[in-house]
Design a protein around this motif. Structure first.
Motif, PDB file in Angstrom:
ATOM      1  N   ASP A 417       0.844  -1.189   0.000  1.00 13.67           N
ATOM      2  CA  ASP A 417       0.000   0.000   0.000  1.00 13.67           C
ATOM      3  C   ASP A 417       0.878   1.237   0.000  1.00 13.67           C
ATOM      4  O   ASP A 417       2.039   1.204   0.417  1.00 13.67           O
ATOM      5  CB  ASP A 417      -0.988   0.008   1.178  1.00 13.67           C
ATOM      6  N   GLY A 419       0.372   5.631   0.469  1.00 17.14           N
ATOM      7  CA  GLY A 419      -0.563   6.718   0.712  1.00 17.14           C
ATOM      8  C   GLY A 419       0.027   7.768   1.631  1.00 17.14           C
ATOM      9  O   GLY A 419       1.247   7.879   1.776  1.00 17.14           O
ATOM     10  N   TYR A 434      -3.644   3.665  -1.319  1.00 16.87           N
ATOM     11  CA  TYR A 434      -3.914   2.694  -2.380  1.00 16.87           C
ATOM     12  C   TYR A 434      -3.460   1.330  -1.876  1.00 16.87           C
ATOM     13  O   TYR A 434      -2.398   1.206  -1.245  1.00 16.87           O
ATOM     14  CB  TYR A 434      -3.165   3.055  -3.649  1.00 16.87           C
ATOM     15  N   TYR A 436      -2.939  -2.937  -2.704  1.00 14.61           N
ATOM     16  CA  TYR A 436      -2.856  -4.072  -3.624  1.00 14.61           C
ATOM     17  C   TYR A 436      -2.633  -5.332  -2.806  1.00 14.61           C
ATOM     18  O   TYR A 436      -1.748  -5.382  -1.937  1.00 14.61           O
ATOM     19  CB  TYR A 436      -1.704  -3.893  -4.605  1.00 14.61           C
ATOM     20  N   ASN A 445      -7.324  -4.927  -6.106  1.00 13.62           N
ATOM     21  CA  ASN A 445      -6.899  -3.540  -6.014  1.00 13.62           C
ATOM     22  C   ASN A 445      -7.965  -2.764  -5.251  1.00 13.62           C
ATOM     23  O   ASN A 445      -9.157  -3.088  -5.317  1.00 13.62           O
ATOM     24  CB  ASN A 445      -6.710  -2.922  -7.394  1.00 13.62           C
ATOM     25  N   ALA A 447      -8.622   0.677  -2.063  1.00 13.46           N
ATOM     26  CA  ALA A 447      -8.185   1.859  -1.322  1.00 13.46           C
ATOM     27  C   ALA A 447      -8.727   1.801   0.093  1.00 13.46           C
ATOM     28  O   ALA A 447      -9.724   1.126   0.374  1.00 13.46           O
ATOM     29  CB  ALA A 447      -8.666   3.133  -2.013  1.00 13.46           C
TER      30      ALA A 447
END
Length: 561
Positions: A417, A419, A434, A436, A445, A447
């Motif tokens: 991730d 951010g 974000y 994954y 995927n 958020a």
């Protein structure tokens, strides 16, 4: 529930504990405390190590760290400006002992919660964790997390103890693949049980809780030698025989000097259908005045879950080098031998681990770990964890990557991730990431968004309003979106009352809500009550031995100082 627990009360004199952000998205039991900065610069003079003959061998990992990151070792940070609202928790993690502030890995700390006093129940209000309907969630939590006692993993593949065993002591919830610390059983996250810390001032706290189909009591005691917590739980769920569970957890501080430490710990749990888990360990610490430590930790444990049973003997040898809080290198080796009485088979296992931490002026923190697990019955596996955090004015940039393998199936588990958190003042902050995640060949995927407020007063009527909202969205390979939302609100009208409400809702499912009130009648006595709205959910959550439907419960706690 012990409202007087002080997890920062026991501080080893060589600065072994480091501070991490504790997400407030759980219940009112999540610890929120202002902590002093660890002052390790100049606290110990540079001197010849008592381990000097072994330095050439043990410093290999640290030399590699210096070679890889030659420009990062500047000076110890002076302030901790990365924690939200200037708050934090002291957590004793495996393979770590540096002061790092807020790493990008989300870690929640839960003390004795008079509502969620089963291990499985503490996951329910947390976004991204086990579904209240008992169904699997998307992403890394398609399987239950690993369970760890003071760094010793639960030895069976079964995790029925999550639902049936009472919860006592303290739980550290790792919402990310943690196999680089504890092996493949923690590849979906982990819940570590930790006994209460010892402290100078003795304290004894006793609480009882009663409700529909359930009764429980909890007793916690701490002094300079012993920290212990005992929880007993009696249930009479829908049409089934009565259930009696207990959990006892303790740690003992036998000896503590500037150069030598001797301690021990014990966990004893017994649940329904004869399931149990007993684990005990000893720790021998040899410390040097120039930030070096050797630790030996032998242990023995036995567990039963249904038809599975196992006895395990093992040990861990750690070498830790800490350079004035700037960086820390950890090298560890461990082994264990499992013997299953139901199968008669014996399995020998070992691991090699390196964990390194770097702290630069409070504006850049990094951690990275590598672990190799060897076994006589499975292939060698590799796990890694890398995290990076940097601060620019009111922004904290966060990012991490984890790669593990699932137990038994040996499927790859990956999570990353990236951010930031924006905190312009001590009143609120917002975090966006974000995400994954990958399990085998299936990728997701998405958020995460979190909004927190801190200690608002509203029109001189509502005191200390705290608000925590979190949303996670994951998209699978079929472009289907899975939402997971959570909300916690806490406030009071006077100095003696606190109201709280927790809610969570997943895509296409009923909303889980619980709310409660606690009142401080005097310095020693507190009473509390709660209502759980689970009438639309087909399983008892959060207490799995309670009837399905709306549950009303209450209790009291008395603390002997």
């Amino acid at each position: 529930m012990s409202f007087h627990q002080n997890i920062g009360g026991f501080m080893p004199n060589f600065g072994w504990l480091f501070r991490l952000m504790s997400h407030q998205r759980g219940r009112n039991s999540v610890v929120e405390c202002q902590l002093p900065k660890l002052d390790v610069v100049g606290s110990s003079p540079i001197a010849r190590s008592i381990f000097y003959p072994m330095v050439p061998f043990f410093k290999i990992g640290f030399i590699l760290l210096i070679w890889v990151l030659p420009g990062l070792l500047f000076a110890q940070l002076s302030t901790d400006s990365t924690l939200p609202f200037g708050q934090g928790d002291v957590i004793d993690l495996p393979a770590t002992s540096a002061y790092l502030g807020d790493l990008p890995h989300p870690i929640s700390l839960v003390t004795n919660d008079f509502q969620s006093d089963t291990m499985g129940a503490i996951q329910v209000p947390l976004v991204g964790w086990t579904d209240p309907l008992g169904q699997t969630s998307l992403g890394i939590h398609t399987a239950v997390p690993g369970v760890v006692f003071a760094g010793i993993p639960y030895p069976l593949a079964s995790t029925s103890s999550l639902n049936i065993l009472p919860f006592s002591g303290t739980a550290e919830i790792f919402n990310f693949p943690a196999a680089a610390w504890w092996g493949s059983r923690a590849s979906n996250g982990a819940i570590e049980l930790v006994a209460p810390t010892v402290q100078d001032k003795p304290i004894d706290s006793f609480s009882i809780t009663g409700g529909q189909g359930i009764f429980s009591d909890d007793d916690q005691f701490k002094n300079t030698f012993l920290g212990m917590d005992f929880n007993y739980r009696h249930g009479n769920p829908q049409g089934l025989d009565q259930i009696d569970n207990f959990n006892f957890i303790s740690r003992e501080n036998w000896l503590k000097t500037d150069v030598f430490g001797l301690g021990s710990g014990f966990l004893g749990t017994h649940g329904s259908n004869g399931d149990d888990w007993y684990s005990t360990y000893m720790t021998f610490d040899l410390m040097s005045p120039n930030f070096q430590t050797i630790q030996l930790k032998p242990y023995f444990q036995t567990a039963q879950a249904g038809s599975q049973s196992i006895q395990e003997v093992g040990g861990v040898l750690n070498y830790i080098f800490n350079l004035a809080g700037l960086t820390e290198s950890h090298l560890g080796i461990g082994f264990n031998s499992d013997s299953g009485s139901s199968t008669g088979l014996t399995s020998n296992n070992a691991f090699l681990q390196s964990t390194n931490l770097v702290d630069v002026l409070g504006d850049l923190n990094m951690d990275f770990a590598f672990r190799w697990d060897f076994s006589g019955v499975t292939n060698t596996t590799f796990s890694t964890l890398i995290g990076l955090q940097g601060k620019i004015d009111s922004f904290v940039l966060l990012g991490d990557y984890d790669k593990d393998v699932m137990p038994i199936t040996l499927q790859d588990v990956q999570q990353s991730d990236l951010g930031f958190r924006f905190q312009p003042n001590d009143s609120w902050n917002a975090t966006m990431k974000y995400v994954y995640e990958q399990l085998g060949t299936v990728a997701y995927n998405g958020a995460k968004v979190q909004l927190q407020t801190n200690n608002y007063d509203v029109l001189s009527l509502i005191r200390n309003l705290q608000f925590d909202f979190e949303e996670q969205a994951l998209v699978d390979q079929n472009s289907s979106v899975f939402y997971d939302s959570g909300l916690t609100v806490k406030f009071g009208f006077t100095s003696v009352d606190q109201w709280w409400m927790t809610a969570r809702c997943l895509s296409g499912e009923s909303v889980f809500i619980e709310s409660g009130l606690s009142l401080i009648l005097d310095k020693e006595l507190k009473v509390y009550g709660s209502v759980e709205n689970i009438a639309g959910i087909g399983i008892s959550v959060p207490d799995f031995d309670q009837p399905v439907g709306m549950i009303i419960s209450g209790g009291l706690q008395y603390t002997f100082n």
